[in-house]
Design a protein around this motif. Structure first.
Motif, PDB file in Angstrom:
ATOM      1  N   UNK A 137      25.321  -2.979  25.634  1.00 30.27           N
ATOM      2  CA  UNK A 137      24.098  -3.842  25.491  1.00 30.27           C
ATOM      3  C   UNK A 137      22.753  -3.187  25.084  1.00 30.27           C
ATOM      4  N   UNK A 138      22.848  -1.945  25.121  1.00 28.43           N
ATOM      5  CA  UNK A 138      21.737  -1.194  24.833  1.00 28.43           C
ATOM      6  C   UNK A 138      22.251   0.076  23.728  1.00 28.43           C
ATOM      7  N   UNK A 139      23.062  -0.396  23.030  1.00 26.48           N
ATOM      8  CA  UNK A 139      23.595   0.591  21.820  1.00 26.48           C
ATOM      9  C   UNK A 139      23.419   0.110  20.651  1.00 26.48           C
ATOM     10  N   UNK A 140      22.370   0.843  19.678  1.00 18.33           N
ATOM     11  CA  UNK A 140      22.228   0.373  18.507  1.00 18.33           C
ATOM     12  C   UNK A 140      22.611   1.573  17.445  1.00 18.33           C
ATOM     13  N   UNK A 141      23.481   1.188  16.454  1.00 15.19           N
ATOM     14  CA  UNK A 141      23.977   1.799  15.327  1.00 15.19           C
ATOM     15  C   UNK A 141      23.029   1.675  14.260  1.00 15.19           C
ATOM     16  N   UNK A 142      22.719   2.677  13.726  1.00 19.27           N
ATOM     17  CA  UNK A 142      21.714   2.776  12.507  1.00 19.27           C
ATOM     18  C   UNK A 142      22.134   3.653  11.144  1.00 19.27           C
ATOM     19  N   UNK A 143      21.646   3.244  10.174  1.00 20.12           N
ATOM     20  CA  UNK A 143      21.256   4.172   8.962  1.00 20.12           C
ATOM     21  C   UNK A 143      20.274   3.786   8.093  1.00 20.12           C
ATOM     22  N   UNK A 144      19.686   4.889   7.293  1.00 18.07           N
ATOM     23  CA  UNK A 144      18.640   4.815   6.610  1.00 18.07           C
ATOM     24  C   UNK A 144      18.777   5.095   5.129  1.00 18.07           C
ATOM     25  N   UNK A 145      18.369   4.326   3.899  1.00 22.61           N
ATOM     26  CA  UNK A 145      18.273   4.886   2.811  1.00 22.61           C
ATOM     27  C   UNK A 145      16.837   5.299   2.394  1.00 22.61           C
ATOM     28  N   UNK A 146      16.821   6.270   1.676  1.00 21.14           N
ATOM     29  CA  UNK A 146      15.765   6.907   1.571  1.00 21.14           C
ATOM     30  C   UNK A 146      15.752   7.435  -0.155  1.00 21.14           C
ATOM     31  N   UNK A 147      14.347   7.251  -0.627  1.00 26.40           N
ATOM     32  CA  UNK A 147      14.413   7.481  -2.088  1.00 26.40           C
ATOM     33  C   UNK A 147      13.466   8.749  -2.472  1.00 26.40           C
ATOM     34  N   UNK A 148      13.194   9.182  -3.514  1.00 25.74           N
ATOM     35  CA  UNK A 148      12.152  10.005  -3.866  1.00 25.74           C
ATOM     36  C   UNK A 148      10.704   9.142  -3.838  1.00 25.74           C
ATOM     37  N   UNK A 149       9.505   9.589  -3.470  1.00 25.00           N
ATOM     38  CA  UNK A 149       8.432   8.755  -3.151  1.00 25.00           C
ATOM     39  C   UNK A 149       7.873   8.130  -4.376  1.00 25.00           C
ATOM     40  N   UNK A 150       8.115   8.984  -5.331  1.00 19.88           N
ATOM     41  CA  UNK A 150       7.629   8.450  -6.668  1.00 19.88           C
ATOM     42  C   UNK A 150       8.924   8.439  -7.707  1.00 19.88           C
ATOM     43  N   UNK A 151       8.706   8.014  -8.745  1.00 16.03           N
ATOM     44  CA  UNK A 151       9.564   7.293  -9.881  1.00 16.03           C
ATOM     45  C   UNK A 151       9.852   8.550 -10.731  1.00 16.03           C
TER      46      UNK A 151
END
Length: 244
Positions: A10-24
């Motif tokens: 009930x209080x279990x949250x699975x997660x993932x994040x995607x990150x990129x270079x802050x500038x192109x």
């Protein structure tokens, strides 16, 4: 499936994040940050001049919270359907404005009791959790209590990390989510793209939807892996709900 797992779910949250270079590109970095990246790149490359510092920034900047930013956070949870079968629902937040994205995630996890919420990610202790906290600090966003671990005793920290669960205290090497999915015969997430392509897909293809799909599928794999690491049956394909 144990009663204890059902209760905790009930209080279990699975997660993932995607990150990129802050500038192109490296050239878009402020001059002060360029000099600091040059120092970091020199220590990381250790004499390997295959890539220039500018190319290295585009290739590796995303994995450092000082030089990258979050563009997607996917999350999901277990539940039991009307047939009393375990099911899984996954969704995501994504966008170009990291402040909006982080505030959306903050609002989500603050709906749970801070002393009961269990966050789970693959390599979350060394990447996802600290990256989220550092980016919140950079934007002066108050870190949710569930992510505040400074001063806590190890047994007071509820976070779970599937890589830690697999290591059994062995810290000699990194084991990817994709490798463990293959070991446990779990369908992988690398269908449209892989993690090392996120910066390119974001800056060159401008395809956040593609990144979000990939991130959500990583969370599905994470959920199935968590179950296998506890010798629980995995979620049937028809019981996985994806919300775009």
């Amino acid at each position: 499936m144990t009663d204890e797992f059902r209760r905790r779910a009930r209080n279990f949250l699975l997660l993932d994040i995607e990150t990129v270079a802050a500038f192109n590109s490296y050239d878009k970095l402020p001059e002060r940050m360029q000099k600091l990246w040059d120092k970091k790149a020199a220590s990381l490359k250790r004499g390997d001049d295959t890539l220039t510092n500018a190319e290295y920034f585009y290739d590796r900047g995303a994995i450092y919270s000082e030089f990258g930013k979050i563009v997607c956070i996917a999350f999901g949870g277990f539940y039991w359907n009307d047939a009393d079968e375990i099911a899984f629902k996954v969704s995501s937040f994504s966008g170009d404005d990291e402040v909006v994205l982080l505030n959306q995630f903050k609002a989500l996890i603050e709906k749970y009791p801070a002393d009961q919420l269990i966050l789970c990610a693959h390599n979350g202790r060394e990447f996802d959790f600290p990256f989220l906290c550092r980016r919140m600090l950079i934007h002066c966003i108050e870190i949710p209590k569930a992510l505040q671990i400074t001063g806590k005793k190890p047994w007071e920290i509820l976070h779970q990390d599937t890589m830690d669960l697999w290591k059994f205290g062995d810290y000699k090497s990194y084991t990817s989510l994709d490798l463990l999915a293959a070991v446990f015969d779990i369908p992988g997430s690398k269908i449209e793209m892989s993690g090392d392509q996120v910066t390119r897909v974001y800056w060159e293809e401008n395809d956040l939807a593609k990144i979000s799909r990939y991130c959500r599928e990583d969370v599905v794999v994470l959920a199935q892996l968590y179950l296998r690491l506890h010798c629980f049956p995995t979620v049937k394909a028809e019981n996985i709900v994806r919300i775009e």
